[in-house]
Design a protein around this motif. Structure first.
Motif, short mmCIF file in Angstrom:
data_model
loop_
_atom_site.label_atom_id
_atom_site.label_comp_id
_atom_site.label_asym_id
_atom_site.label_seq_id
_atom_site.Cartn_x
_atom_site.Cartn_y
_atom_site.Cartn_z
N LEU A 76 0.67 -1.33 -0.10
CA LEU A 76 -0.14 0.34 0.20
C LEU A 76 0.56 0.83 0.14
O LEU A 76 0.41 2.44 -0.40
CB LEU A 76 -0.85 0.27 1.84
CG LEU A 76 -1.74 -1.31 1.22
CD1 LEU A 76 -2.76 -0.73 2.31
CD2 LEU A 76 -2.86 -0.58 -0.02
N TYR A 77 1.56 0.95 0.19
CA TYR A 77 2.58 2.07 0.55
C TYR A 77 4.56 2.39 0.94
O TYR A 77 4.79 3.96 0.05
CB TYR A 77 2.78 2.86 2.35
CG TYR A 77 1.18 3.04 3.09
CD1 TYR A 77 0.48 1.92 3.78
CD2 TYR A 77 0.28 3.74 2.88
CE1 TYR A 77 -0.58 1.13 4.44
CE2 TYR A 77 -0.86 3.69 2.86
CZ TYR A 77 -1.28 2.44 4.02
OH TYR A 77 -2.93 2.40 4.44
N PRO B 139 3.00 1.86 -4.51
CA PRO B 139 2.70 3.18 -4.80
C PRO B 139 4.02 4.98 -5.63
O PRO B 139 3.29 5.22 -6.55
CB PRO B 139 1.68 3.72 -4.81
CG PRO B 139 1.33 2.69 -3.60
CD PRO B 139 2.63 1.84 -3.46
N PHE B 140 5.24 4.23 -4.43
CA PHE B 140 5.61 5.24 -4.61
C PHE B 140 6.99 4.46 -5.80
O PHE B 140 7.90 5.77 -6.28
CB PHE B 140 6.40 6.00 -3.47
CG PHE B 140 5.37 6.40 -2.44
CD1 PHE B 140 5.22 5.88 -0.99
CD2 PHE B 140 5.42 7.21 -2.69
CE1 PHE B 140 4.24 6.39 -0.52
CE2 PHE B 140 4.26 8.32 -2.53
CZ PHE B 140 3.69 7.60 -0.59
N SER C 196 6.19 6.38 3.81
CA SER C 196 5.37 5.60 4.35
C SER C 196 4.63 5.44 5.46
O SER C 196 3.81 4.34 5.56
CB SER C 196 6.41 4.08 4.47
OG SER C 196 6.81 4.27 2.18
#
Lengths: 163, 606
Positions: free
Chosen positions: A105-106, A109-110, A139
């Motif tokens: 999730l964190y 995406p980056f 994050s």
């Protein structure tokens, strides 16, 4: 229900003899081929994408691939410096949902779009970007916010609030 | 008065000439644009046809009162018209149906371009007369509001007519007449092209409705209305509000919504000069509703997250090495800022400090204890990550009601034996500007903050001046600011992992309502009710400086985190983080939106 992705099959072909593939539904056979410990050792060195695919092979593999320790390794591998003691980090992250969740999730995406593509497509292994403490901090913050938002406070209002 | 008229006439004329030039560029014969719609008009005939259509409209307008149905039904059923695509002859035939002599159009001040006819309404026709007198409202300096009435409008044709007069009756009847006229003229395939084509010869330069141009007109209308309101010219303002509403429909997306909210706010201001107590606090206004909107706003755009992350970073740095920390939050709401800080403290090398949080919130009409609930939730969270946590909630209608002893209070005395004093941080996200509504409130609060001897004070405020001296100033600023805000919302259904598509849209819609309430407050309220008194950083610096605070620069790690955060949002390309003199500003393209700054008590004053 069998969970077998074609990708997984292709990936793992090198690692397992053909007979194991045929016998895949019988987990005991395939797992016994390598032994869980050995499998774990192998997967420890895998990247996120491989881990994800490994989880699609069979129930047994999935159980292994979803092990938090593996994902902890995946997450922290690219961190320039773990912000604090490992135990400390582990305690907090596990409490807030775990490393696998953190990653999917964190962190994912980056990552640079190219990094999200599987290596075989680009034809060469590309270096993962190294994450400094700010990226890590972001994050982790998002993980904690996500956890907090989903929290359902248990309603034991014993006595006065605070203090 | 004449001068203004001439100016606008000139402006219109140049537009007209440009339009003509454009059309002459088409093949010398039939005008191409119209031909595409099914009408054959020679470019050379354009002016003529326009004039005739004008006459036609006058004729029909003026004769309606007398024999509406008779004439129209005659035109519709009995009269025979051939070849409507040859507009020139066709208009001629219709005109001949009217026994009225062709209306004497007064010689326009300048060239005989048909555009001029819009403001040289023929003196006959009673309704038109009343129109003219209303427009000529004598008001000191000839204000652009009136001059605006006289400008030709290219926007959807019906709107062009509605401009004149504040007589609602007239407007409504006229529009229905226009509609009838449209029906009569219909021959080409679709009705929309009917509207365009039937009136376009009278509005020479554009056939296709130019959204950009009508957008500019919309802004002009808004400004004119604001000016009218400032001059207490409520009749003109009222007319303009209606016009704004119509023009807004020709826009799409953000502009339409912004215009809608501003129009509504202006209408409120016009119709209720003495605003009801707490206009911003309408029937829907339970703080719970406000919190819900706030929550959606949190999800839909990075603004609040930016505020929280940057403030947290400043607080974290200020707390380095402290074993006991105390945070005072001036706007507790859902407490979304604090989980991240707690987590960061939990992962501090050396372990977390013991953490105390004081949350301040508004009173709840339904007596539910939202503050305590948030506190419980945070306590549970802190427990999960093993941070020693204490919480205290304070209900205060205004921050100025707080006294230092309340905040430092009894808990401090519990720990008389403790060697280490608490490190205090005060956090205010979009709360300080409300204090400007009351004289002396801000000074009192800043004094209270000083009395707590904080290590750091984090302030996040909108980067705009909505507290100007005059209404028009505030209106203009607000218009630009909120247009930018709405624009930024348009781009961004968040790409964040947790946002589902439908949820994203709902977030956006709720955020627009949230911003709409702010708009309403800035525009429609005055005095103590106008709490959305945003001021820019430069002004806050002055205020803070006067109260004995000096700025603390926010570090690069906050900058980096903020930049990374923006990538998560779909409109990420439009957002910018800027550092200026130690404070961080989030902006959308070139326009700054919110600024985070950090302060401590000035050492000299210590």
């Amino acid at each position: 229900m069998k969970r077998r992705s074609i990708d997984g099959k292709e990936e793992k072909k090198n690692k397992r003899p053909r007979s194991a593939e045929v016998a895949a539904p019988e987990e005991a056979v395939s797992a016994a081929e390598l032994g869980e410990d050995l499998l774990l050792e192998v997967l420890k060195r895998a990247d996120a994408r491989t881990l994800g695919r490994a989880a699609c092979v069979s129930r047994g593999w999935r159980r292994l691939a979803e092990d938090e320790r593996l994902w902890e390794a995946v997450c922290t591998r690219d961190w320039v410096k773990v912000p604090c003691g490992k135990q400390q980090l582990r305690a907090v992250v596990l409490a807030l949902g775990g490393f696998r969740r953190l990653h999917s999730l964190y962190i994912l995406p980056f990552l640079a779009p190219s990094a999200a593509l599987p290596s075989p497509m680009t034809g060469r292994p590309h270096p993962q970007q190294r994450w400094g403490k700010d990226e890590v901090q972001l994050s982790l913050s998002l993980l904690s916010i996500g956890f907090f938002e989903k929290m359902i406070p248990n309603n034991n209002r014993g006595g006065r609030g605070g203090a | 008065m004449k001068r203004e008229r001439q100016e606008t006439v000139e402006a219109a004329e140049t537009e007209d000439e440009k339009g003509k030039a454009r059309m002459d560029a088409d093949d010398g014969g039939v005008d191409e644009l119209l031909a595409a719609l099914g009408y054959k008009i020679r470019s050379t005939e354009m002016a003529d046809v326009a004039q005739k259509l004008e006459q036609l409209e006058m004729a029909m307008g003026s004769s309606v009162a007398a024999n509406d149905d008779a004439l129209l039904s005659h035109l519709a059923s009995d009269a025979v018209h051939y070849n409507p695509s040859d507009v020139s002859t066709w208009v001629d035939t219709i005109l001949s149906e009217f026994n009225a002599p062709s209306l004497p159009l007064p010689p326009p001040p300048l060239s005989p371009a048909p555009l001029q006819h819009h403001f040289n309404l023929p003196p006959d026709g009673t309704e038109q007369n009343s129109t003219i007198t209303t427009v000529d409202v004598p008001s000191g300096p000839r204000c652009p509001a009136d001059a605006y009435h006289l400008e030709p409008l290219h926007a959807p044709a019906v709107a062009g007519r509605i401009v004149y007069g504040s007589d609602t009756q007239y407007e409504v009847s006229l529009s229905s007449r226009d509609r009838k006229r449209m029906k009569l003229c219909s021959s080409p395939p679709s009705s929309s092209s009917t509207t365009d084509a039937a009136t376009s010869p009278a509005v020479l330069p554009v056939v296709v409705v130019d959204t950009q141009e009508s957008g500019i007109r919309l802004v002009h209308a808004l400004m004119a209305c604001a000016e009218a309101v400032q001059q207490d010219n409520l009749k003109a303002a009222d007319a303009l509000v209606k016009q704004i509403t119509v023009l807004a429909t020709s826009q799409g997306g953000a502009m339409r919504k912004v215009a809608g909210y501003f129009a509504e706010a202006l209408a409120r201001r016009i119709y209720r000069p003495q605003p009801a107590r707490n206009l911003s606090r309408s029937t829907l206004d339970f703080p719970a509703f406000d919190d819900m909107l706030h929550q959606h706003f949190y999800e839909s755009c990075p603004n609040l997250k930016f505020a929280h992350f940057t403030a947290n970073q400043a607080i974290l740095e200020a707390f380095a090495g402290c074993r006991r920390v105390h945070v005072v939050d001036f706007g507790m709401r859902e407490g979304l800022q604090w989980p991240a800080l707690l987590q960061a403290l939990a992962l501090r090398p050396g372990g977390p400090p013991s953490f105390r949080l004081t949350g301040i919130g508004p009173p709840q009409p339904d007596h539910s204890d939202a503050l305590q609930e948030v506190g419980w939730k945070l306590a549970q969270f802190a427990d999960t990550i093993r941070v020693d946590f204490r919480y205290r909630g304070f209900v205060a209608a205004s921050l100025a009601d707080l006294e230092p002893y309340m905040l430092l209070g009894p808990v401090a005395s519990d720990r008389d034996g403790e060697e280490e004093p608490e490190a205090v941080a005060v956090n205010s996200v979009f709360e300080l500007h409300r204090l400007l509504a009351r004289q002396g409130a801000l000074e009192k609060v800043l004094g209270t903050i000083r009395a707590m001897r904080p290590r750091i004070v984090t302030v996040v405020e909108q980067e705009a001046n909505h507290n100007g001296e005059t209404f028009l100033e505030r209106f203009t600023e607000a218009l630009h600011y909120y247009s930018t805000m709405f624009d930024s919302l348009e781009g961004g259904v968040s790409a964040a992992p947790d946002a589902a598509g439908g949820g994203g849209r709902r977030d956006q819609a709720m955020s627009e309502v949230y911003l709409g309430r702010q708009i309403c407050n800035v525009v429609a309220c005055e005095g103590a009710d106008r709490t959305e008194r945003h001021e820019a950083l430069a002004q806050w610096r002055v205020r803070m400086g006067r109260a004995g605070f000096e700025p603390v620069p926010i570090g690069s790690n906050a900058f980096k985190q903020a930049s990374m955060l923006l990538a998560l949002f779909a409109g990420g390309d439009g957002y910018r983080v800027e550092e200026k003199d130690g404070s961080l500003t989030l902006g959308w393209h070139t326009r700054p939106l919110i600024t985070t700054s950090a302060w401590r008590i000035a050492s000299a004053a210590c």
